[in-house]
Design a protein around this motif. Structure first.
Motif, mmCIF file in Angstrom:
data_model
loop_
_atom_site.group_PDB
_atom_site.id
_atom_site.type_symbol
_atom_site.label_atom_id
_atom_site.label_comp_id
_atom_site.label_asym_id
_atom_site.label_seq_id
_atom_site.Cartn_x
_atom_site.Cartn_y
_atom_site.Cartn_z
ATOM 1 N N SER A 1 0.831 -1.200 0.000
ATOM 2 C CA SER A 1 0.000 0.000 0.000
ATOM 3 C C SER A 1 0.867 1.253 0.000
ATOM 4 O O SER A 1 1.562 1.537 0.983
ATOM 5 N N TYR A 2 0.807 2.006 -1.098
ATOM 6 C CA TYR A 2 1.520 3.275 -1.159
ATOM 7 C C TYR A 2 0.958 4.254 -0.127
ATOM 8 O O TYR A 2 1.697 5.034 0.468
ATOM 9 N N ASP A 3 -0.354 4.223 0.073
ATOM 10 C CA ASP A 3 -0.976 5.128 1.046
ATOM 11 C C ASP A 3 -0.450 4.861 2.454
ATOM 12 O O ASP A 3 -0.164 5.795 3.212
ATOM 13 N N HIS A 4 -0.328 3.578 2.810
ATOM 14 C CA HIS A 4 0.186 3.219 4.135
ATOM 15 C C HIS A 4 1.619 3.721 4.311
ATOM 16 O O HIS A 4 1.977 4.289 5.349
ATOM 17 N N VAL A 5 2.444 3.531 3.292
ATOM 18 C CA VAL A 5 3.836 3.972 3.355
ATOM 19 C C VAL A 5 3.901 5.497 3.467
ATOM 20 O O VAL A 5 4.662 6.039 4.268
ATOM 21 N N ALA A 6 3.093 6.193 2.677
ATOM 22 C CA ALA A 6 3.096 7.660 2.711
ATOM 23 C C ALA A 6 2.680 8.170 4.089
ATOM 24 O O ALA A 6 3.273 9.122 4.613
ATOM 25 N N GLN A 7 1.688 7.517 4.692
ATOM 26 C CA GLN A 7 1.244 7.941 6.014
ATOM 27 C C GLN A 7 2.324 7.668 7.059
ATOM 28 O O GLN A 7 2.653 8.535 7.859
ATOM 29 N N ARG A 8 2.888 6.476 7.031
ATOM 30 C CA ARG A 8 3.916 6.116 8.021
ATOM 31 C C ARG A 8 5.176 6.966 7.845
ATOM 32 O O ARG A 8 5.819 7.347 8.818
ATOM 33 N N GLY A 9 5.512 7.278 6.596
ATOM 34 C CA GLY A 9 6.697 8.076 6.326
ATOM 35 C C GLY A 9 6.463 9.580 6.374
ATOM 36 O O GLY A 9 7.368 10.364 6.182
ATOM 37 N N ARG A 10 5.191 9.955 6.608
ATOM 38 C CA ARG A 10 4.812 11.357 6.752
ATOM 39 C C ARG A 10 5.060 12.173 5.485
ATOM 40 O O ARG A 10 5.381 13.337 5.529
ATOM 41 N N TRP A 11 4.872 11.521 4.323
ATOM 42 C CA TRP A 11 4.947 12.249 3.067
ATOM 43 C C TRP A 11 3.611 12.941 2.846
ATOM 44 O O TRP A 11 2.546 12.343 3.069
ATOM 45 N N LEU A 12 3.655 14.160 2.406
ATOM 46 C CA LEU A 12 2.441 14.933 2.167
ATOM 47 C C LEU A 12 1.622 14.325 1.034
ATOM 48 O O LEU A 12 0.397 14.306 1.077
ATOM 49 N N HIS A 13 2.323 13.807 0.017
ATOM 50 C CA HIS A 13 1.657 13.237 -1.152
ATOM 51 C C HIS A 13 2.105 11.791 -1.344
ATOM 52 O O HIS A 13 3.297 11.486 -1.307
ATOM 53 N N THR A 14 1.156 10.913 -1.590
ATOM 54 C CA THR A 14 1.449 9.506 -1.864
ATOM 55 C C THR A 14 2.367 9.381 -3.075
ATOM 56 O O THR A 14 3.224 8.501 -3.125
ATOM 57 N N ARG A 15 2.202 10.283 -4.017
ATOM 58 C CA ARG A 15 3.016 10.261 -5.243
ATOM 59 C C ARG A 15 4.521 10.308 -4.905
ATOM 60 O O ARG A 15 5.327 9.632 -5.546
ATOM 61 N N THR A 16 4.896 11.082 -3.897
ATOM 62 C CA THR A 16 6.310 11.187 -3.513
ATOM 63 C C THR A 16 6.824 9.843 -3.011
ATOM 64 O O THR A 16 7.908 9.403 -3.403
ATOM 65 N N ALA A 17 6.046 9.195 -2.155
ATOM 66 C CA ALA A 17 6.442 7.877 -1.650
ATOM 67 C C ALA A 17 6.552 6.882 -2.797
ATOM 68 O O ALA A 17 7.469 6.062 -2.842
ATOM 69 N N LYS A 18 5.623 6.962 -3.730
ATOM 70 C CA LYS A 18 5.619 6.036 -4.866
ATOM 71 C C LYS A 18 6.893 6.206 -5.706
ATOM 72 O O LYS A 18 7.501 5.213 -6.132
ATOM 73 N N ILE A 19 7.323 7.444 -5.910
ATOM 74 C CA ILE A 19 8.566 7.704 -6.667
ATOM 75 C C ILE A 19 9.758 7.079 -5.941
ATOM 76 O O ILE A 19 10.583 6.388 -6.544
ATOM 77 N N TYR A 20 9.870 7.314 -4.635
ATOM 78 C CA TYR A 20 10.951 6.726 -3.821
ATOM 79 C C TYR A 20 10.976 5.211 -3.965
ATOM 80 O O TYR A 20 12.009 4.604 -4.218
ATOM 81 N N ILE A 21 9.821 4.607 -3.781
ATOM 82 C CA ILE A 21 9.727 3.147 -3.783
ATOM 83 C C ILE A 21 10.049 2.580 -5.157
ATOM 84 O O ILE A 21 10.812 1.616 -5.274
ATOM 85 N N ASN A 22 9.508 3.172 -6.200
ATOM 86 C CA ASN A 22 9.762 2.669 -7.555
ATOM 87 C C ASN A 22 11.241 2.785 -7.924
ATOM 88 O O ASN A 22 11.802 1.872 -8.540
ATOM 89 N N GLN A 23 11.878 3.895 -7.558
ATOM 90 C CA GLN A 23 13.311 4.040 -7.831
ATOM 91 C C GLN A 23 14.115 2.983 -7.077
ATOM 92 O O GLN A 23 15.025 2.367 -7.623
ATOM 93 N N ALA A 24 13.775 2.791 -5.804
ATOM 94 C CA ALA A 24 14.510 1.811 -4.997
ATOM 95 C C ALA A 24 14.313 0.392 -5.521
ATOM 96 O O ALA A 24 15.264 -0.392 -5.573
ATOM 97 N N GLN A 25 13.091 0.060 -5.940
ATOM 98 C CA GLN A 25 12.846 -1.279 -6.471
ATOM 99 C C GLN A 25 13.623 -1.511 -7.767
ATOM 100 O O GLN A 25 14.145 -2.603 -7.991
ATOM 101 N N ALA A 26 13.707 -0.491 -8.603
ATOM 102 C CA ALA A 26 14.475 -0.617 -9.850
ATOM 103 C C ALA A 26 15.951 -0.824 -9.544
ATOM 104 O O ALA A 26 16.617 -1.664 -10.176
ATOM 105 N N GLU A 27 16.473 -0.096 -8.565
ATOM 106 C CA GLU A 27 17.884 -0.251 -8.192
ATOM 107 C C GLU A 27 18.141 -1.642 -7.600
ATOM 108 O O GLU A 27 19.164 -2.265 -7.884
ATOM 109 N N LEU A 28 17.223 -2.115 -6.766
ATOM 110 C CA LEU A 28 17.388 -3.450 -6.181
ATOM 111 C C LEU A 28 17.377 -4.533 -7.253
ATOM 112 O O LEU A 28 18.150 -5.491 -7.189
ATOM 113 N N ALA A 29 16.493 -4.382 -8.232
ATOM 114 C CA ALA A 29 16.409 -5.376 -9.308
ATOM 115 C C ALA A 29 17.696 -5.438 -10.120
ATOM 116 O O ALA A 29 18.082 -6.510 -10.602
ATOM 117 N N ALA A 30 18.373 -4.308 -10.251
ATOM 118 C CA ALA A 30 19.600 -4.249 -11.049
ATOM 119 C C ALA A 30 20.844 -4.598 -10.236
ATOM 120 O O ALA A 30 21.918 -4.800 -10.800
#
Length: 195
Positions: A143-172
């Protein structure tokens, strides 16, 4: 955790050096999704433990929301290993002073730990801990919403960008056998300390 930038790995490195403050900072940034400046603004009186030590509430004095609105944010820590470190840090810091460790020193220690694991300097930064924690939380909650709330990001979109970048780096990411051995050794060191 299979994430290279995880708190147990980096905390294990710090604990091998008998550096409780750095180990705790790593865990707060990863497990609590704190920014390093938020971790370093903590003082013992800003930590309230549940009577049964099953959680702690951190009152942040240096968060983005506090800067914008003057409202203190609170973060709940419920990870048993982090609670052990918080308890030890608070009990060893009876004078109520903020961290001895400062952000510039933390960055230098973090860089030294990154290099000791055989990773290129500059590939990971202290904020990688927060991003790694958010990515692990997303893997668990889906849940991006859960992560955004726990991480205190104002916008879920910001958390989603962080997570997607990190997942791409982990995959590589491909670890050498020597790096895998170090990851296992220092993660195990942390788990041994905390149990």
């Amino acid at each position: 955790s299979s994430d290279v930038c995880s708190s147990d790995l980096f905390a294990g490195l710090a604990l091998k050096e008998n550096d409780l403050s750095t180990a705790l900072a790593y865990c707060l940034c990863f497990q609590g999704l704190l920014r390093p400046c938020e971790a370093f603004s903590l003082i013992p009186s800003s930590i309230d433990f549940h009577p049964n030590l099953i959680s702690a509430v951190l009152s942040l004095m240096s968060s983005k929301s506090f800067t914008r609105s003057g409202d203190r944010e609170q973060v709940i820590i419920d990870d048993p290993f982090v609670l052990v470190l918080l308890t030890l840090w608070k009990s060893s810091n009876s004078d109520g002073l903020p961290w001895i460790l400062k952000q510039a020193n933390f960055r230098a220690i973090f860089n030294r730990h990154v290099c000791s694991l055989g990773f290129p300097l500059g590939h990971y930064k202290p904020y990688s801990l927060r991003r790694g924690g958010a990515t692990l939380l997303f893997k668990i909650s889906q849940s991006y919403d859960h992560v955004a709330q726990r991480g205190r990001w104002l916008h879920t979109r910001t958390a989603k960008i962080y997570i997607n970048q990190a997942q791409a780096e982990l995959a590589a990411q491909r670890l050498t056998p020597a790096q895998k051995a170090k990851v296992t050794r220092f993660s195990t060191a942390f788990l041994s300390f905390a149990s």
